[in-house]
Design an enzyme around this catalytic site. Structure first.
Site, PDB file in Angstrom:
ATOM      1  N   HIS A 108       0.862  -1.180   0.000  1.00 33.63           N
ATOM      2  CA  HIS A 108       0.000   0.000   0.000  1.00 33.63           C
ATOM      3  C   HIS A 108       0.900   1.231   0.000  1.00 33.63           C
ATOM      4  CE1 HIS A 108      -3.947   1.952   1.601  1.00 33.63           C
ATOM      5  NE2 HIS A 108      -3.207   2.860   1.017  1.00 33.63           N
TER       6      HIS A 108
ATOM      7  N   GLU B 177      -2.582  -1.625  -3.212  1.00 35.18           N
ATOM      8  CA  GLU B 177      -3.682  -0.869  -2.618  1.00 35.18           C
ATOM      9  C   GLU B 177      -3.347   0.619  -2.629  1.00 35.18           C
ATOM     10  OE1 GLU B 177      -5.006  -4.124   0.801  1.00 35.18           O
ATOM     11  OE2 GLU B 177      -3.905  -2.319   1.367  1.00 35.18           O
TER      12      GLU B 177
ATOM     13  N   HIS C 248      -7.702  -6.136   7.381  1.00 32.34           N
ATOM     14  CA  HIS C 248      -7.460  -5.105   8.389  1.00 32.34           C
ATOM     15  C   HIS C 248      -7.644  -5.718   9.773  1.00 32.34           C
ATOM     16  CE1 HIS C 248      -6.488  -0.820   8.929  1.00 32.34           C
ATOM     17  NE2 HIS C 248      -6.944  -1.045  10.148  1.00 32.34           N
TER      18      HIS C 248
END
Length: 239
Positions: A43, A70, A190
């Protein structure tokens, strides 16, 4: 089997804290795949506080499983992803200064915006996933954007798992089931961990992939990376 994609942002965070090249995100990606993971997730953020733009391009030739990038789809991010052409891009609406992702898309409000971006990625042959809170009402609009998958934002599940896991899982299972009605694949990520992953994977319909970074990298400090990856794979096994 649900696929395990390991987010290696924390490897880059550790490297950047000291400077230099250790630990190497490239070597980490190679080893994690050797240990059995099905993919590598990164990310990158605009301030490059962990994964850098250089890392993104350095990782591309060594990720032989599935590369998932991401990020918030600013123009620079879009152009970078189109150059790298990972197997999957996951769109996340986090602010530039966010410590970590903290919300999913309002797909009804941002449907037109997401549709335009997703069409670019799909024209390049890149699978698209939209980060989503567990709300069934958002699924229809996620499908209307043209996305291939949703990624369920699982922080709330993780926070409530110990208190009441049956209640914690309910809205996630309902949202995943609704995604199946619209032929959307389901990813999740997450704060999933060795403690809460198996229950989640066993109760979420249409679950294809989990992306796990912080807990997995933290647990590997005690258990070793190979043992930790194998432990996660066992949590995801269906036999």
């Amino acid at each position: 089997m649900v696929k395990l994609s390991v987010n290696i942002n924390k490897i880059a965070t550790l490297r950047n804290a000291r400077g230099g090249e250790l630990p190497s995100v490239v070597e980490a990606a190679v080893k994690i795949q050797e240990f059995g993971a099905h993919g590598i997730t990164i990310h990158p953020r605009p301030d490059e506080r962990h994964i850098t733009r250089k890392d993104v391009f350095d990782l591309k030739p060594v990720v032989t499983t599935e590369f998932n990038i991401e990020g918030n789809p600013h123009r620079d991010f879009i152009d970078m992803v189109l150059k790298v052409k990972p197997e999957q891009v996951t769109l996340v609406p986090d602010a530039d200064d966010a410590i970590t992702s903290n919300a999913g898309w309002d797909t009804k409000k941002h449907q037109a915006f997401l549709s335009e971006i997703i069409s670019e990625f799909k024209n390049a042959g890149i699978r698209t996933s939209v980060f989503l809170d567990p709300e069934t009402g958002l699924v229809e609009y996620a499908a209307k954007t043209g996305a291939d998958r949703i990624e369920l934002y699982t922080e709330d599940y993780a926070k409530n798992y110990r208190h009441d896991r049956e209640s914690a899982i309910q809205k996630y299972a309902e949202t995943a089931a609704k995604a199946g009605e619209f032929n959307l694949g389901v990813n999740a990520g997450h704060d999933l961990s060795l403690e809460n992953l198996k229950y989640f994977a066993d109760h979420i319909p249409n679950l294809l992939e989990v992306s796990i970074g912080h807990a997995l990298i933290s647990e590997s400090l005690y258990m070793g990376m190979e043992n930790t990856v194998q432990a996660y794979l066992k949590r995801l096994a269906k036999w």
